[in-house]
Motif scaffolding. Structure first.
Motif, mmCIF file in Angstrom:
data_model
loop_
_atom_site.group_PDB
_atom_site.id
_atom_site.type_symbol
_atom_site.label_atom_id
_atom_site.label_comp_id
_atom_site.label_asym_id
_atom_site.label_seq_id
_atom_site.Cartn_x
_atom_site.Cartn_y
_atom_site.Cartn_z
ATOM 1 N N UNK A 1 -2.837 13.059 -6.020
ATOM 2 C CA UNK A 1 -1.806 12.486 -6.889
ATOM 3 C C UNK A 1 -1.087 11.315 -6.237
ATOM 4 N N UNK A 2 -0.865 11.412 -4.924
ATOM 5 C CA UNK A 2 -0.188 10.312 -4.239
ATOM 6 C C UNK A 2 -1.025 9.037 -4.318
ATOM 7 N N UNK A 3 -2.326 9.179 -4.119
ATOM 8 C CA UNK A 3 -3.218 8.022 -4.157
ATOM 9 C C UNK A 3 -3.285 7.459 -5.577
ATOM 10 N N UNK A 4 -3.421 8.337 -6.555
ATOM 11 C CA UNK A 4 -3.537 7.896 -7.949
ATOM 12 C C UNK A 4 -2.241 7.241 -8.439
ATOM 13 N N UNK A 5 -1.108 7.730 -7.946
ATOM 14 C CA UNK A 5 0.172 7.165 -8.366
ATOM 15 C C UNK A 5 0.287 5.700 -7.973
ATOM 16 N N UNK A 6 -0.338 5.338 -6.855
ATOM 17 C CA UNK A 6 -0.287 3.954 -6.392
ATOM 18 C C UNK A 6 -1.380 3.090 -7.004
ATOM 19 N N UNK A 7 -2.565 3.658 -7.217
ATOM 20 C CA UNK A 7 -3.672 2.851 -7.742
ATOM 21 C C UNK A 7 -3.596 2.655 -9.252
ATOM 22 N N UNK A 8 -2.998 3.594 -9.963
ATOM 23 C CA UNK A 8 -2.960 3.492 -11.419
ATOM 24 C C UNK A 8 -2.260 2.232 -11.915
ATOM 25 N N UNK B 1 2.223 11.701 14.744
ATOM 26 C CA UNK B 1 3.182 12.377 15.623
ATOM 27 C C UNK B 1 4.272 11.431 16.107
ATOM 28 N N UNK B 2 4.714 10.531 15.224
ATOM 29 C CA UNK B 2 5.791 9.605 15.555
ATOM 30 C C UNK B 2 6.835 9.611 14.437
ATOM 31 N N UNK B 3 7.231 10.802 14.036
ATOM 32 C CA UNK B 3 8.115 10.939 12.889
ATOM 33 C C UNK B 3 9.479 10.266 13.098
ATOM 34 N N UNK B 4 9.889 10.070 14.363
ATOM 35 C CA UNK B 4 11.203 9.477 14.621
ATOM 36 C C UNK B 4 11.211 7.975 14.356
ATOM 37 N N UNK B 5 10.037 7.391 14.233
ATOM 38 C CA UNK B 5 9.916 5.957 14.004
ATOM 39 C C UNK B 5 9.768 5.710 12.509
ATOM 40 N N UNK B 6 10.465 4.705 11.951
ATOM 41 C CA UNK B 6 10.265 4.413 10.529
ATOM 42 C C UNK B 6 8.794 4.185 10.208
ATOM 43 N N UNK B 7 8.396 4.588 9.008
ATOM 44 C CA UNK B 7 6.981 4.521 8.630
ATOM 45 C C UNK B 7 6.400 3.126 8.775
ATOM 46 N N UNK C 1 0.811 -1.221 0.000
ATOM 47 C CA UNK C 1 0.000 0.000 0.000
ATOM 48 C C UNK C 1 0.844 1.269 0.000
ATOM 49 N N UNK C 2 2.147 1.122 0.225
ATOM 50 C CA UNK C 2 3.011 2.309 0.239
ATOM 51 C C UNK C 2 3.784 2.502 -1.060
ATOM 52 N N UNK C 3 4.105 1.414 -1.745
ATOM 53 C CA UNK C 3 4.931 1.507 -2.943
ATOM 54 C C UNK C 3 4.190 0.919 -4.149
ATOM 55 N N UNK C 4 4.597 1.354 -5.308
ATOM 56 C CA UNK C 4 3.922 0.953 -6.543
ATOM 57 C C UNK C 4 4.468 -0.393 -7.027
ATOM 58 N N UNK D 1 -3.726 2.353 1.527
ATOM 59 C CA UNK D 1 -2.975 3.419 0.869
ATOM 60 C C UNK D 1 -3.161 4.748 1.609
ATOM 61 N N UNK D 2 -4.401 5.044 1.984
ATOM 62 C CA UNK D 2 -4.664 6.285 2.712
ATOM 63 C C UNK D 2 -3.967 6.283 4.073
ATOM 64 N N UNK D 3 -3.908 5.134 4.716
ATOM 65 C CA UNK D 3 -3.230 5.045 6.010
ATOM 66 C C UNK D 3 -1.731 5.286 5.862
ATOM 67 N N UNK D 4 -1.132 4.675 4.847
ATOM 68 C CA UNK D 4 0.294 4.898 4.588
ATOM 69 C C UNK D 4 0.566 6.365 4.270
#
Length: 228
Positions: free
Chosen positions: A176-183, A213-219, A22-25, A201-204
């Protein structure tokens, strides 16, 4: 906490696979190869079942734990294909770009817009204003919400409706972020599968924006943490 009782694979392996999809194409076939390189033998059909089962559950947890959004929203809908037919992805973000909510619908009309606003308001603070394009259906949906507020005695909480296209550029960019993954997925075979995948995808995307608010943790660790 999301239950993984009865699964034959490690919880972390399942969540890693779901996050990666859901994060990468990537396609399920490509994801199958990626998982094999990490010592996990799971075919593409199994990977699909993981995404469909766990993405909506993780999205529900993300809705509960994301930081509060602002009270000035930008709302719009975009399009996806399911079984060769167009369906409609309703989305809203605040003026800072944070995700408010999303909803996949088979229809694009007043009823769908009303349902979207009901859900978005139910899981967030009541907005002071909503900016949208010239859609009559979306305007009618928000007018319905104002009528509900009036009938409930909350006339002072009416939501301002602004139909100014250029002010909505921010959400069109966010699409665009959502469309880039779904296309690259070349359409979905079933509506429930599309719903589940979009939820992931929306969660990612929400995590990418730092809304937990946990930017220090890897996604991907933030994504896994949502499962408990």
């Amino acid at each position: 906490m999301i239950s993984f009782k009865g699964v034959q694979y490690p919880k972390d392996a399942i969540l890693y696979a779901v996050f990666f999809y859901v994060r990468y194409s990537v396609s399920y076939r490509e994801l199958e190869e990626i998982m094999q390189e990490r010592g996990v033998e799971a075919d593409h059909a199994t990977l699909n079942r993981w995404v469909v089962k766990y993405s909506p559950l993780i999205a529900d947890e993300a809705r509960k734990k994301k930081r509060k959004v602002g009270t000035s929203w930008r709302m719009d809908e975009t399009y996806l294909k399911v079984k060769g037919e167009w369906v409609y992805l309703y989305r809203a973000i605040d003026k800072h770009g944070d995700t408010v909510d999303f909803m996949l619908s088979k229809t694009r009309d007043e009823a769908a817009a009303t349902t979207f606003f009901e859900n978005a308001i139910g899981s967030n603070l009541l907005p002071e204003k909503v900016v949208m394009d010239k859609s009559g259906a979306n305007r009618a949906g928000l007018i319905n919400i104002n009528l509900y507020l009036l009938l409930a005695g909350y006339w002072w909480s009416f939501i301002d409706i602004l139909q100014v296209k250029y002010l909505n550029n921010i959400i069109e960019q966010d699409h665009r972020f959502i469309k880039r993954l779904t296309k690259p997925m070349m359409g979905f075979k079933a509506f429930h599968s599309a719903q589940a995948t979009v939820a992931g995808i929306e969660t990612a995307h929400l995590i990418r924006k730092g809304q937990l608010d946990q930017q220090v943790v890897p996604a991907y660790r933030q994504f896994m943490a949502l499962a408990g």
